[in-house]
Motif scaffolding. Structure first.
Motif, short mmCIF file in Angstrom:
data_model
loop_
_atom_site.label_atom_id
_atom_site.label_comp_id
_atom_site.label_asym_id
_atom_site.label_seq_id
_atom_site.Cartn_x
_atom_site.Cartn_y
_atom_site.Cartn_z
N UNK A 186 0.84 -1.20 0.00
CA UNK A 186 0.00 0.00 0.00
C UNK A 186 0.87 1.25 0.00
N UNK A 187 0.39 2.32 -0.65
CA UNK A 187 1.11 3.58 -0.62
C UNK A 187 0.85 4.30 0.70
N UNK A 188 1.90 4.79 1.31
CA UNK A 188 1.81 5.49 2.59
C UNK A 188 2.42 6.87 2.46
N UNK B 40 13.91 3.54 4.69
CA UNK B 40 12.69 3.00 4.09
C UNK B 40 12.88 1.55 3.68
N UNK B 41 12.01 0.69 4.18
CA UNK B 41 11.94 -0.69 3.71
C UNK B 41 10.79 -0.74 2.71
N UNK B 42 11.11 -0.35 1.50
CA UNK B 42 10.08 -0.24 0.47
C UNK B 42 10.61 0.50 -0.73
N UNK B 43 9.73 1.15 -1.46
CA UNK B 43 10.11 1.84 -2.68
C UNK B 43 9.44 3.21 -2.75
N UNK B 44 10.08 4.09 -3.48
CA UNK B 44 9.49 5.40 -3.80
C UNK B 44 9.50 5.55 -5.31
N UNK B 45 8.75 6.51 -5.78
CA UNK B 45 8.72 6.75 -7.21
C UNK B 45 10.05 7.33 -7.67
N UNK B 46 10.58 6.80 -8.77
CA UNK B 46 11.80 7.31 -9.36
C UNK B 46 11.52 8.68 -9.97
N UNK B 47 12.17 9.74 -9.47
CA UNK B 47 11.87 11.08 -10.01
C UNK B 47 12.26 11.25 -11.47
#
Length: 642
Positions: free
Chosen positions: A375-377, A396-403
C-alpha cells in the motif's frame, strides 16, 4: 581448487584432521556449510579491486579497549586467509554502526545518498550484529538477519557471507546454564536456511571462561569488548575456523575456474521485505524553511538538510512496510514529531536528553513498522520546538517513485541541473584558436569523434553527458564520445610502452581531451602523450583540462585561487604553458568549478558521490562548464545553459 603456494600442501597433508574438525563443528563453535567458494576464487586470482573483505557490525570490530589493535578478530581473520593466499592483496574494511542488524540492513543497500559510499564493495561479507541485537525479540532477530543476508546477496549475487557471534553477558549466562543462547539459536535457523557459514566466537570464549582458563574480568571489562587476552581467544577460534573453511574441497564449487551466482530461496520469515535503503532527503518534499546541502558536524554524513525553525515539514510518499529516520543530534537539537497516513502526530524521543552534552551523534531510529507493504503510505516529519534539526535521510523498507522515470538522458540531466543555481562563467575569447576543425564540425555538421583520456574523474566528465548538451547546441553535428580511462591513472602511465596507441590512436579521434586528477603534477608527461598522439594523428586537435573534484587535501583545492599562480598551483600554471607551446586548447576548469562550489551555499559533499568523485550534481557542473566553454557566441552565460 588449485593453490599456487607451497603452504597449501601442508594444509592438504592435514586435511583428514581438518575434515574431522569440520564434522565435529556441526555440534561445535562453527559450521562451514557451503563455505566461501567465491572468495577462495577471488583470493586465488588476486584480481585488483576485488580483494575487499568487509565486516559489518558493532563496536567489537573497532578494537576499542585493546592495547594491540592487531588482535581484533577481523584482522586475525585476514591474516589467517593470507596464510593460504600470501600473494593476494586482501584488504580489511570494517563498518561499525549502532542499531545492530536492523540498521545494518540499511547500510548494505545499494543507494547510499547520505554517506556517499557503498560498504558492500568486495566479495566477502562478515556479519557481526550480536551486541547490537541484544534486546531484540525472536521475530525481529530472524527477520533482520534474513533481510541483511538477502540484501547483501541482492547487491551482488556472488558475495560470500559469514555470520559471526561475539560474546555478550546474556550469552555467557545461557552457556553457564547449559543451553544455547536464544539469539544464536534464532540466527542459526536463518544461517542454515541460506547455507552460509557461521562462527560462534561466543561459545568458544564461554567454554574457556567456564573451564577456568580465563576469568570474565580478564576476558572483558564490560562483558562485550574483549581485552587483549580475550582477543587472543577470539583469534585462536578464528584461525581454526579459517583452517576448516580452507579444508573443504567441493569439486563443483571450488574448482577455481569461476564464481557461483547464488539464487536466493524463498524467505523463511513472512515479515521479510528486504527492500531497505537510505532515501536521500532530496527525494522528499520539504517546506521553504529547510536548507539543503549543509555541512555535517560529524562523519560519515556528506551533507545534511537543516532548519532552526519550528513547524517546518518534510514529507515522503512510499510503498513499503517500514519507515525511519537517520539524523544528527546534539545538545542544540530540535524535537521532532511524525505522522503516518494522516494519523496522529507522534513525538520522536527527545534528541537532547542530556542538555550538558556538546557532542553530536548519528541517530538511526525506527518510526513505524508492520505497515501494509503493498500500500502507498505518506510519511510527514515536523519540527515541534526551537532548536536545530539535522536530517541525513529517510530509512525506508520499500520503494518510492523514481523522479527520473520515463525521462530521456537529456531530460534527466536537465532536471538535475534545474534544481541547482545556474553557472555563471565567461570563457576566454580566443579559446578556439587551436580547435578550428572541432568548431567547424560543431557548427557546420558532420561526425566529431572525441576521446576522453584520464582517470575516474574523466569518467565523471563522461558521466555528465555533456556531448548531449553540445549536440543540442549544435544540432548539425553527431558526436561520438569515447571514454578511454583507467582508474587513478594519468599521463605518466599513458606515455610509456606505446600505450598511446591503445588508449588514443586506435579510436581515431578528431579531438582528444586530457584531464583528471591523476597526472601527479607532471605536465611533461602530458606533453609526451600529446607528441606521441600527434606523431600518428597529425591532424588531431587536443584540449587540456585542469583538475576538478578529488579530496580536499589535493593541491588544486587546498591551494586554490581563481587566477593562475605558479607558486600556489604550479600544475595549472605550467599546463597552460604546455598547451601554448604544443598548440593545444586549454580550459582552466578548476577556477570556475571551485568558485561555483564556494559560492553555492552548499558544502562540498553535496556535490560528491564519495570521498573523491562527483555525484550527479557534481557531474553537471563539469558538463555545463564544458557546454559553456564550447559555446560560440562569447556571451556571459548569465542564464543556465539548457
Amino acid at each position: 581448487m588449485r593453490f599456487s603456494h607451497p603452504i597449501f600442501f601442508v594444509a592438504v597433508a592435514l586435511s583428514s584432521l581438518l575434515f574431522a574438525m569440520c564434522a565435529r563443528a556441526e555440534n561445535g563453535f562453527f559450521k562451514v556449510r557451503r563455505g566461501i567458494p567465491n572468495s577462495r576464487y577471488y583470493f586465488e586470482k588476486n584480481i585488483v579491486g576485488n580483494q575487499y573483505v568487509f565486516f559489518i557490525g558493532n563496536e567489537v570490530l573497532s578494537g576499542a579497549g585493546l592495547k594491540d589493535s592487531s588482535l581484533r578478530y577481523s584482522t586475525q581473520m585476514i591474516q589467517a586467509f593470507k596464510k593460504y593466499f600470501p600473494e593476494s592483496n586482501i584488504i580489511e574494511t570494517r563498518h561499525m554502526q549502532p542499531g545492530g542488524s536492523w540498521f545494518a540492513r540499511y547500510r548494505t543497500s545499494s543507494g547510499q545518498a547520505v554517506f556517499g559510499e557503498v560498504i558492500c564493495s568486495g566479495h566477502l561479507a562478515i556479519l557481526d550484529c550480536a551486541a547490537g541485537d541484544s534486546t531484540a525479540d525472536e521475530t525481529h532477530v530472524k527477520t533482520w538477519l534474513e533481510e541483511l543476508i538477502r540484501q547483501t546477496t541482492l547487491y551482488r549475487a556472488t558475495h560470500s557471507i559469514i555470520v559471526v557471534y561475539t560474546l555478550t553477558p546474556a550469552m555467557l549466562d545461557a552457556y553457564r546454564a547449559g543451553r544455547t543462547p536464544d539469539y544464536i539459536a534464532w540466527c542459526e535457523e536463518i544461517a542454515e536456511h541460506y547455507d552460509v557459514p557461521s562462527l560462534n566466537l561466543a561459545q568458544y570464549a564461554a567454554e574457556k571462561i567456564l573451564a577456568g582458563e580465563i576469568s570474565e574480568a580478564e576476558f572483558s571489562q564490560d562483558g562485550i569488548l574483549p581485552t587483549d587476552a580475550g582477543a587472543n581467544i577470539y583469534a585462536d577460534a578464528t584461525r581454526l575456523f579459517v583452517d576448516a573453511l580452507m579444508a573443504t574441497d567441493d569439486t563443483e564449487q571450488n574448482t577455481g575456474q569461476s564464481v557461483v551466482r547464488y539464487t536466493l530461496p524463498a524467505p523463511k520469515m513472512s515479515q521479510t521485505n528486504a527492500k531497505c535503503r537510505i532515501v536521500a532527503y532530496e527525494n522528499a518534499a520539504f517546506s521553504p524553511g529547510w536548507k539543503s546541502g549543509q555541512e555535517s558536524p560529524i562523519l560519515p554524513f556528506r551533507h545534511l538538510l537543516t532548519t532552526s525553525r519550528r513547524g517546518e515539514t518534510l514529507s515522503l510518499s512510499f510503498v513499503g512496510s517500514e519507515v525511519g529516520l537517520i539524523d544528527v543530534v546534539g545538545a542544540d537539537s530540535a524535537c521532532l514529531e511524525f505522522s503516518i497516513d494522516g494519523g496522529a502526530w507522534e513525538k520522536i524521543p527527545n534528541a537532547h536528553a542530556t542538555p550538558a552534552s556538546t557532542q553530536f551523534a548519528m541517530r538511526p531510529i525506527l518510526l513505524a513498522e508492520g505497515l501494509e507493504r503493498e500500500k502507498e503510505h505518506t510519511f510527514v516529519l515536523r519540527t515541534s520546538d526551537e532548536g536545530v534539526a539535522r536530517i541525513g535521510g529517510i530509512l525506508l523498507n520499500g520503494t518510492t517513485q523514481n523522479p527520473f522515470e520515463g525521462l530521456s538522458t537529456l531530460e534527466r540531466i536537465d532536471k538535475i541541473y534545474g534544481a541547482m543555481d545556474p553557472i555563471r562563467y565567461t570563457p576566454e575569447a580566443d579559446r578556439f584558436r587551436y580547435l578550428p576543425k572541432t568548431m567547424a564540425k560543431l557548427r557546420d555538421g558532420g561526425t566529431l569523434r572525441m576521446v576522453l583520456l584520464g582517470d575516474s574523474i574523466m569518467g565523471n566528465t563522461s558521466g555528465s553527458n555533456f556531448e548531449l548538451l553540445l549536440e543540442r547546441r549544435y544540432p548539425k553535428c553527431d558526436i561520438v564520445k569515447i571514454a578511454s580511462l583507467r582508474s587513478s591513472t594519468g599521463c605518466r602511465y599513458y606515455q610509456d610502452e606505446n600505450r598511446v596507441e591503445e588508449y588514443v590512436v586506435r579510436h581515431q579521434p578528431d579531438l582528444l581531451i586530457i584531464g583528471g586528477i591523476s597526472n601527479g603534477g607532471d605536465w611533461e608527461a602530458i606533453r609526451s602523450v600529446i607528441r606521441q598522439s600527434r606523431a600518428k594523428l597529425p591532424e588531431l586537435e587536443i584540449l587540456l583540462v585542469t583538475p576538478v573534484f578529488g579530496s580536499v587535501r589535493d593541491s588544486h583545492i587546498k591551494n586554490w585561487q581563481y587566477e593562475l599562480d605558479e607558486t600556489r598551483d604550479p600544475f595549472r600554471f605550467h599546463l597552460r604553458r604546455v598547451a601554448e607551446e604544443e598548440k593545444c586548447a586549454y580550459f582552466d576548469m578548476t577556477a570556475p568549478w571551485w568558485r561555483y562550489i564556494l559560492e553555492s551555499g552548499k558544502t562540498y559533499g553535496w556535490f560528491m558521490g564519495d570521498a573523491v568523485h562527483a555525484n550527479a550534481r557534481g557531474c553537471q557542473i563539469i558538463g555545463r562548464l564544458l557546454d559553456i566553454y564550447f559555446t560560440n557566441d562569447n556571451l556571459s552565460n548569465d542564464n543556465p545553459t539548457k
